[in-house]
Design an enzyme around this catalytic site. Structure first.
Site, PDB file in Angstrom:
ATOM      1  N   GLY A  12       0.805  -1.215   0.000  1.00  0.00           N
ATOM      2  CA  GLY A  12       0.000   0.000   0.000  1.00  0.00           C
ATOM      3  C   GLY A  12       0.837   1.263   0.000  1.00  0.00           C
ATOM      4  N   LYS A 178      -0.315 -15.720 -10.023  1.00  0.00           N
ATOM      5  CA  LYS A 178       0.380 -15.130  -8.875  1.00  0.00           C
ATOM      6  C   LYS A 178       0.290 -16.057  -7.664  1.00  0.00           C
ATOM      7  CE  LYS A 178       2.261 -11.975  -6.185  1.00  0.00           C
ATOM      8  NZ  LYS A 178       1.479 -10.803  -5.749  1.00  0.00           N
ATOM      9  N   GLU A 260      -0.539 -14.845   5.769  1.00  0.00           N
ATOM     10  CA  GLU A 260      -1.649 -15.092   4.846  1.00  0.00           C
ATOM     11  C   GLU A 260      -1.663 -16.530   4.337  1.00  0.00           C
ATOM     12  OE1 GLU A 260      -2.639 -11.245   2.345  1.00  0.00           O
ATOM     13  OE2 GLU A 260      -0.502 -11.695   2.184  1.00  0.00           O
TER      14      GLU A 260
END
Length: 301
Positions: A12, A178, A260
């Site tokens: 970000g 990805k 994650e």
């Protein structure tokens, strides 16, 4: 344009910083230590070709998305639901919302919870937070998005910020591509705490990675997804172009944070179970990372 970044971590901050550097009004929403540093000094963007403090707005409150015409959701996949709940009431009705996240289903999850269209962007960038308000760029930076009425505008917007954007008719396949790369590297880097270049040199590791990749492709095929290109060639190229990079999963474990992995190797494992596709290598990689997460969680309590 006012642009809000929900989740001012490494990804970000990089894209938000590049857009702010191009002259846009950018607000970065993140954790207190980063927000305080950025409010005081701006974002320190430590890129491959330049280093500078970029003026940005920063906040810890999701209400800062109010008035933004473009919102980039860059939170961890584990925080997608929380982010949607927090920013949803404050989104401009005409805002473009893009998910710049790992995994293949975050845009769908955001769209379902927000009740509005959310675009998926496949992110190819190597970055890390090197300190409070300090993002270090190690390589690449391009995005892949799907076609939409805003895609031409987004290509221009990001292009003017030196970020290349490709529009793909098969963005689902690009997301899976990805995912394959992440499943090949992230868990191994986390388990060993080694960078990509060292991992691929390990005895027997190439076979492990090949098997993990093939399992991902088998699950994608069972999903009816066409994954473009030669994934194994792309896996090899990452070690060549980013040999010193540690995976985000490795960085999370090193800092005692939840990773994650449930949305990477864990996602492939669970979808494989539902579709009747065996994924033994991804199961082992996932299970070991979960053990390491649990050990670190116990050490901090």
């Amino acid at each position: 344009m006012k642009i809000a970044v929900m989740g001012a971590g490494a990804v970000g901050c990089y894209y938000g910083g590049m857009l702010a550097r191009a002259g846009h009004e950018v607000v970065l929403i993140g954790r207190p230590q980063h927000v305080e540093a950025m409010q005081r000094d701006g974002l320190y963007l430590d890129a491959q070709t330049f280093r500078e403090h970029v003026p940005v707005q920063a906040s810890t409150d999701a209400s800062a998305v109010r008035g933004a015409k473009l919102v980039l959701c860059c939170v961890k996949s584990t925080d997608t639901a929380i982010a949607a709940n927090e920013m949803g009431p404050h989104l401009d009705p005409e805002a473009i919302v893009l998910s710049l996240q790992n995994g293949v289903d975050n845009a769908e999850r955001l769209q379902a919870q927000l009740g509005r269209e959310v675009g998926a962007a496949v992110v190819y960038v190597a970055t890390e937070m090197a300190g409070p308000g300090h993002v270090k760029h190690h390589g690449r930076g391009e995005l892949v998005i799907g076609p939409s009425k805003e895609s031409t505008q987004l290509v221009t917007l990001f292009g003017e910020a030196d970020v290349r954007v490709e529009v793909s008719d098969n963005v689902t396949g690009a997301l899976w591509r990805k995912l394959v790369l992440n499943c090949a590297y992230n868990a191994l880097s986390a388990i060993t705490q080694l960078p990509y270049g060292r991992i691929v040199a390990g005895d027997g590791i190439e076979k492990v990675m090949r098997d993990a990749v093939q399992e991902c492709l088998d699950v994608a095929w069972a999903e009816g997804v066409t994954v473009p290109g030669d994934c194994w060639e792309s896996v090899q190229r990452i070690a060549q172009t980013m040999p010193s990079q540690f995976s985000s999963t490795a960085q999370d474990l090193a800092r005692g944070k939840r990773s994650e992995i449930d949305h990477l190797n864990g996602y492939v494992l669970h979808r494989g179970e539902e579709l009747g596709v065996a994924t033994p290598v991804n199961r082992v990689l996932y299970s070991i990372v979960k053990l390491l997460e649990a050990r670190r969680a116990e050490a901090t309590t």
